[in-house]
Design a protein around this motif. Sequence first.
Motif, PDB file in Angstrom:
ATOM      1  N   LEU A 205     -57.639  20.104 -21.808  1.00 30.45           N
ATOM      2  CA  LEU A 205     -58.686  20.687 -20.950  1.00 30.45           C
ATOM      3  C   LEU A 205     -58.856  22.186 -20.831  1.00 30.45           C
ATOM      4  O   LEU A 205     -59.877  22.946 -20.964  1.00 30.45           O
ATOM      5  CB  LEU A 205     -58.253  20.319 -19.508  1.00 30.45           C
ATOM      6  N   ILE A 206     -57.577  22.843 -20.968  1.00 27.41           N
ATOM      7  CA  ILE A 206     -57.463  24.060 -20.985  1.00 27.41           C
ATOM      8  C   ILE A 206     -57.133  24.564 -22.614  1.00 27.41           C
ATOM      9  O   ILE A 206     -56.146  24.064 -23.054  1.00 27.41           O
ATOM     10  CB  ILE A 206     -56.097  24.718 -20.173  1.00 27.41           C
ATOM     11  N   GLY A 347     -47.843  19.821 -23.375  1.00 25.64           N
ATOM     12  CA  GLY A 347     -49.294  19.910 -23.687  1.00 25.64           C
ATOM     13  C   GLY A 347     -50.197  19.251 -22.254  1.00 25.64           C
ATOM     14  O   GLY A 347     -51.433  19.273 -22.424  1.00 25.64           O
ATOM     15  N   VAL A 348     -49.436  19.035 -21.384  1.00 22.57           N
ATOM     16  CA  VAL A 348     -50.126  18.430 -20.085  1.00 22.57           C
ATOM     17  C   VAL A 348     -50.800  19.447 -19.462  1.00 22.57           C
ATOM     18  O   VAL A 348     -50.211  20.761 -19.213  1.00 22.57           O
ATOM     19  CB  VAL A 348     -49.307  17.843 -19.193  1.00 22.57           C
ATOM     20  N   ASP A 349     -52.242  19.376 -18.893  1.00 19.97           N
ATOM     21  CA  ASP A 349     -52.901  20.028 -18.118  1.00 19.97           C
ATOM     22  C   ASP A 349     -52.708  19.447 -16.483  1.00 19.97           C
ATOM     23  O   ASP A 349     -53.311  18.469 -16.263  1.00 19.97           O
ATOM     24  CB  ASP A 349     -54.467  20.239 -18.300  1.00 19.97           C
ATOM     25  N   TYR A 350     -52.039  20.271 -15.873  1.00 23.44           N
ATOM     26  CA  TYR A 350     -51.912  19.762 -14.210  1.00 23.44           C
ATOM     27  C   TYR A 350     -52.907  20.271 -13.462  1.00 23.44           C
ATOM     28  O   TYR A 350     -53.356  21.637 -13.549  1.00 23.44           O
ATOM     29  CB  TYR A 350     -50.574  20.156 -13.584  1.00 23.44           C
ATOM     30  N   VAL A 351     -53.733  19.566 -12.701  1.00 26.19           N
ATOM     31  CA  VAL A 351     -54.765  19.873 -12.155  1.00 26.19           C
ATOM     32  C   VAL A 351     -54.774  19.731 -10.512  1.00 26.19           C
ATOM     33  O   VAL A 351     -54.278  18.378 -10.163  1.00 26.19           O
ATOM     34  CB  VAL A 351     -56.021  19.179 -12.692  1.00 26.19           C
ATOM     35  N   GLN A 352     -54.882  20.527  -9.834  1.00 23.14           N
ATOM     36  CA  GLN A 352     -54.542  20.292  -8.292  1.00 23.14           C
ATOM     37  C   GLN A 352     -56.161  20.580  -7.488  1.00 23.14           C
ATOM     38  O   GLN A 352     -56.894  21.402  -8.050  1.00 23.14           O
ATOM     39  CB  GLN A 352     -53.515  21.316  -7.844  1.00 23.14           C
ATOM     40  N   LEU A 353     -56.284  20.018  -6.444  1.00 18.39           N
ATOM     41  CA  LEU A 353     -57.410  20.200  -5.674  1.00 18.39           C
ATOM     42  C   LEU A 353     -57.205  20.281  -4.171  1.00 18.39           C
ATOM     43  O   LEU A 353     -56.368  19.894  -3.590  1.00 18.39           O
ATOM     44  CB  LEU A 353     -58.219  18.909  -5.860  1.00 18.39           C
ATOM     45  N   HIS A 354     -57.919  21.467  -3.692  1.00 14.10           N
ATOM     46  CA  HIS A 354     -57.866  21.340  -2.348  1.00 14.10           C
ATOM     47  C   HIS A 354     -59.202  21.649  -1.595  1.00 14.10           C
ATOM     48  O   HIS A 354     -59.966  22.339  -1.911  1.00 14.10           O
ATOM     49  CB  HIS A 354     -57.265  22.837  -2.067  1.00 14.10           C
ATOM     50  N   VAL A 355     -59.516  20.802  -0.675  1.00 13.56           N
ATOM     51  CA  VAL A 355     -60.581  20.905   0.081  1.00 13.56           C
ATOM     52  C   VAL A 355     -60.377  21.211   1.628  1.00 13.56           C
ATOM     53  O   VAL A 355     -59.659  20.454   2.366  1.00 13.56           O
ATOM     54  CB  VAL A 355     -61.361  19.540   0.128  1.00 13.56           C
TER      55      VAL A 355
END
Length: 461
Positions: A205-206, A347-355
Amino acid sequence: MPLFPLSPEQQSMLFLEGLFGPGIFRNTLISLPLRPELTRARVQSAITRLQQRQEALRSALVGRAPYLQRTEAVDPRLRTVVARPGESAGELLAARKADRLVSAQVRELPGRAEYELIEDPAGRERFLLVTLDHLVCDGHAERVLTAELTASLEDALGRRGSESGELPVSYRELCEQRVDAAARAERETRYWSRSLDRLEPVSGLIPRPGGTDAGPTDGLSLGQVQKLYRGPALHALVGAVCRAQGATAFSVLAALTAAAIWHRGGPRTIALFTPVSTRQRSGFDVAAGCFVHDRPVVCHIDPDQALSDSFKSVMGQNLAALRFSALSVPDLACAVPPLGAALLSDGVDYVQLHVGMAAGVAADPVAATRSAADTTGPVPAPDERRPRDLGPFRPALDLSVTTLRFEFTPGETTVRAFCGGAPGGMAVAEGLADDVLALLAAVLRKPDGTVAALVESSLSR
């Protein structure tokens, strides 16, 4: 995947410290004005109670092991800082906040929390300043702690009853109330083994650093882009979507984030991450903690699935995941290999979400729907866009971290995209946030459509 010696009773993992490198986030600050009648002893009692009741604030890393953490009971130290002659307490507070925002925390200090009593020489103007490491407290958890600390200070003056008396002592106790203690760990492992069976780590992704001799940290940086959308339109839009789909704002945004990642070439079963405090209606809005209490948000992309089913699927598994929470993060990562791979693979893309959004999404549903109709076209350009370089990014592994934060209020919507990784990654993170808003605006146009139809009609190839 590396394995770590862990004790289920005492060990957890502040994995950002070990994986993403120390100090990648600024500290979280809480400042409260103090009434003149609040003595130092009463303030000390209030912060001691806060630290005793919140497990995240009694956590410290163990020695030099980057993944291990201990939880212990300890009385916090309250330091008094007095303004210089001619300097007000407010001026001193502003200076201390600027300093503490970027100060390094002591890794062996439980909770990485520091408490300062700030006052003028005469003691007429006084403030309490609390500095918390972002690893144990994010912006949402800050609200939980501020509310409890304010209540404790009022209790100390006898101005309020014991409204906060029923707050839980720890996050673990919340979990224990929902699942029989003898079966918690087994049930949680079984649950996540099923939920993550098809999980593929997000990768590619990145942009990657490229083949350099300096290793995975060469040329990496942490950046942020903040966009501000003034007015009620986006707040009304998400409220209308939530009512029409029967799902929470977090579940809607999580499903749309997964769809945006899938559209960009990501896998169909994606794990997003978030602290418990960002999940509405979870029953955990009194528990502070950031990455100490992380659990994945599993989003499976079925192109032919109806949007309402996609949103409700995410919402249902969020609640189930919290119900079965018992193991520490590293225990869980070791027990469920797909989760470990999603956290600890090169190689992992760590994705975090806050709402962030108030429980009542709109006072007037009719007005909200009418306002939302104005935004069912392309999302308007933001009123403000502020990029910022936050400094070097030095992860322990070859990975990136992307965080999307959406804050919806009736007056304005703030969207923040953070990215730690190679050059060009920040543009991807910002574009991902834009994609999520574009999908959100399109949901009302095709509320009964499928995931694939929504993506195809809203996002360009």
